[in-house]
Enzyme design. Structure first.
Site, PDB file in Angstrom:
ATOM      1  N   SER A  95       0.808  -1.234   0.000  1.00 28.20           N
ATOM      2  CA  SER A  95       0.000   0.000   0.000  1.00 28.20           C
ATOM      3  C   SER A  95       0.832   1.270   0.000  1.00 28.20           C
ATOM      4  O   SER A  95       1.477   1.583   0.995  1.00 28.20           O
ATOM      5  CB  SER A  95      -0.879   0.064   1.256  1.00 28.20           C
ATOM      6  N   HIS A 135      -2.955   0.830  -4.441  1.00 25.18           N
ATOM      7  CA  HIS A 135      -2.312  -0.252  -5.180  1.00 25.18           C
ATOM      8  C   HIS A 135      -2.532  -0.043  -6.665  1.00 25.18           C
ATOM      9  O   HIS A 135      -3.660  -0.117  -7.137  1.00 25.18           O
ATOM     10  CB  HIS A 135      -2.878  -1.608  -4.759  1.00 25.18           C
ATOM     11  N   HIS A 166      -5.238  -8.945  -1.950  1.00 27.36           N
ATOM     12  CA  HIS A 166      -5.388  -9.306  -0.537  1.00 27.36           C
ATOM     13  C   HIS A 166      -6.494 -10.344  -0.377  1.00 27.36           C
ATOM     14  O   HIS A 166      -7.458 -10.345  -1.148  1.00 27.36           O
ATOM     15  CB  HIS A 166      -5.775  -8.073   0.294  1.00 27.36           C
ATOM     16  N   TYR A 204      -8.748 -10.322   1.788  1.00 25.80           N
ATOM     17  CA  TYR A 204     -10.031  -9.668   2.114  1.00 25.80           C
ATOM     18  C   TYR A 204     -10.767  -9.188   0.874  1.00 25.80           C
ATOM     19  O   TYR A 204     -11.938  -8.827   0.944  1.00 25.80           O
ATOM     20  CB  TYR A 204      -9.831  -8.523   3.124  1.00 25.80           C
ATOM     21  N   GLU A 205     -10.094  -9.191  -0.266  1.00 27.55           N
ATOM     22  CA  GLU A 205     -10.785  -8.821  -1.508  1.00 27.55           C
ATOM     23  C   GLU A 205     -11.666  -9.972  -2.004  1.00 27.55           C
ATOM     24  O   GLU A 205     -12.504  -9.767  -2.883  1.00 27.55           O
ATOM     25  CB  GLU A 205      -9.777  -8.396  -2.575  1.00 27.55           C
ATOM     26  N   ALA A 209       2.508  -2.417   4.853  1.00 26.25           N
ATOM     27  CA  ALA A 209       2.212  -1.472   5.924  1.00 26.25           C
ATOM     28  C   ALA A 209       1.655  -2.305   7.072  1.00 26.25           C
ATOM     29  O   ALA A 209       0.897  -3.246   6.847  1.00 26.25           O
ATOM     30  CB  ALA A 209       1.178  -0.459   5.456  1.00 26.25           C
ATOM     31  N   MET A 268      -2.406  -7.245   6.975  1.00 28.42           N
ATOM     32  CA  MET A 268      -3.413  -8.020   6.238  1.00 28.42           C
ATOM     33  C   MET A 268      -2.879  -8.604   4.926  1.00 28.42           C
ATOM     34  O   MET A 268      -3.655  -8.864   4.000  1.00 28.42           O
ATOM     35  CB  MET A 268      -4.628  -7.128   5.948  1.00 28.42           C
ATOM     36  N   SER A 269      -1.576  -8.808   4.856  1.00 27.27           N
ATOM     37  CA  SER A 269      -1.019  -9.301   3.582  1.00 27.27           C
ATOM     38  C   SER A 269       0.167 -10.213   3.854  1.00 27.27           C
ATOM     39  O   SER A 269       0.257 -10.815   4.929  1.00 27.27           O
ATOM     40  CB  SER A 269      -0.580  -8.106   2.723  1.00 27.27           C
ATOM     41  N   ASN A 313       1.150   2.822  11.974  1.00 28.67           N
ATOM     42  CA  ASN A 313       0.314   3.226  13.114  1.00 28.67           C
ATOM     43  C   ASN A 313       0.591   2.284  14.273  1.00 28.67           C
ATOM     44  O   ASN A 313       1.064   1.174  14.074  1.00 28.67           O
ATOM     45  CB  ASN A 313      -1.181   3.135  12.730  1.00 28.67           C
ATOM     46  N   HIS A 350      -7.465   4.125   7.036  1.00 25.45           N
ATOM     47  CA  HIS A 350      -6.589   3.841   5.901  1.00 25.45           C
ATOM     48  C   HIS A 350      -5.834   5.106   5.461  1.00 25.45           C
ATOM     49  O   HIS A 350      -4.706   5.025   4.965  1.00 25.45           O
ATOM     50  CB  HIS A 350      -7.413   3.270   4.743  1.00 25.45           C
TER      51      HIS A 350
HETATM   52  N1  HPA Z   1      -3.721  -3.668  11.413  1.00 27.48           N
HETATM   53  C1  HPA Z   1      -3.766  -4.442  10.313  1.00 27.48           C
HETATM   54  N2  HPA Z   1      -3.253  -4.066   9.150  1.00 27.48           N
HETATM   55  C2  HPA Z   1      -2.649  -2.882   9.094  1.00 27.48           C
HETATM   56  C3  HPA Z   1      -2.568  -2.019  10.188  1.00 27.48           C
HETATM   57  C4  HPA Z   1      -3.125  -2.445  11.427  1.00 27.48           C
HETATM   58  O1  HPA Z   1      -3.095  -1.750  12.444  1.00 27.48           O
HETATM   59  N3  HPA Z   1      -1.887  -0.916   9.783  1.00 27.48           N
HETATM   60  C5  HPA Z   1      -1.576  -1.115   8.465  1.00 27.48           C
HETATM   61  N4  HPA Z   1      -2.039  -2.290   8.042  1.00 27.48           N
END
Ligand code: HPA
Length: 269
Positions: free
Chosen positions: A25, A56, A78, A80-81, A108, A206-207, A230, A242
């Site tokens: 991302s 992306h 991903h 989740y898609e 990320a 998530m990847s 974060n 996001h």
């Molecule tokens: N959780 C899951 N996926 C993420 C996060 C998070 O805090 N930050 C960036 N991708």
């Protein structure tokens, strides 16, 4: 299917990439440094899943960086898609057919480890797969790899050492930690982050994990780098979004690109 993808790519270039790079991302910077490059949008490659996540681009870039022939996936699918884990790793299997033996995966991630800070780079030392599935579910294709692949040292210690040395040369601080893979797309709850910490995860994302499983199945060595965008849910006060992930990723991107550029020549050997 894989052969159709390879044929389509071969219409554009004869380059034999030895290193593959997956840029997550808003982390596509390295793709701009690829020389003599050919860019092929995913939707022009037979069978390639087209990613829908914001940030992306969805393009395969082939060329060289400092003489190293490489294939860069700018954007990824991903789980989740919704396409299914085996579909999400299609690109990794195509890269293997093109000749890739070493894979660099970036993402990320949220920091579960309280010593991390947004903007920091973390080398992935291991993962915990909490996605509830694997790209290897289903009949095994023995031509790709074994039914029960070994996952010790999934993130190659030698590649990690090379990355740490590259970071030192650049004066970059990098952490090291375990990546916990979350299906998403919703961020974790604070309770889920406490659970992830309890099972040994330092980062939440998530990847990456499906790709690394597919790569290990193929016998490809992996280096994983997370950009902390974060602090994970409940680690500090405040809400997650996001936009923050993309903004901090953009700020950290030059450091990630510098690290990848610095380590690449050592990965080709
Ligand atoms: N959780 C899951 N996926 C993420 C996060 C998070 O805090 N930050 C960036 N991708």
């Amino acid at each position: 299917m894989l052969e159709g993808a390879v044929r389509r790519i071969r219409e554009e270039t004869n380059l034999q990439p030895v290193v593959g790079v997956v840029l997550g991302s808003g982390l596509g910077g390295l793709a701009d440094e690829v020389q003599d490059r050919v860019e092929i949008p995913y939707d022009q490659i037979p069978g390639w899943p087209v990613s829908t996540a914001i940030g992306h681009a969805g393009v395969l870039v082939l060329g060289t960086v400092d003489g190293v022939p490489l294939a860069v996936m700018r954007g990824r699918a991903h789980l989740y898609e919704g396409a299914g884990a085996d579909r999400a790793v299609y690109g990794i299997r195509v890269l293997a057919r093109l000749g890739v033996r070493t894979l660099v995966v970036t993402n990320a991630a949220g920091a579960i480890d309280e010593s991390y800070r947004p903007g920091m780079l973390v080398l992935i030392s291991d993962h915990v797969n909490l996605m509830g599935t694997s790209p290897l579910v289903g009949p095994n294709d023995d031509e790709l790899g074994p039914r029960f692949p070994d996952m010790s040292d999934a993130y190659d210690p030698e590649l990690r050492r090379l990355a740490r040395e590259a970071a030192t040369r650049l004066g970059l601080e990098v952490g090291e930690g375990v990546y916990g893979a979350w299906l998403g797309p919703q961020f974790e709850t604070p309770a889920e982050i406490r659970f992830m910490r309890a099972v040994g995860a330092d980062l939440a994302g998530m990847s990456t994990v499906p790709e690394v499983i597919a790569a290990r199945h193929l016998g490809i060595r992996c280096l994983g780098v997370s950009v902390v965008t974060n602090m994970a849910a409940g680690v500090v006060e405040g809400k997650l979004g996001h936009d923050q992930v993309l903004a901090v990723g953009a700020e950290a991107q030059p450091r990630l690109t510098a690290l990848l550029h610095e380590v690449l020549p050592a990965l080709a050997t």
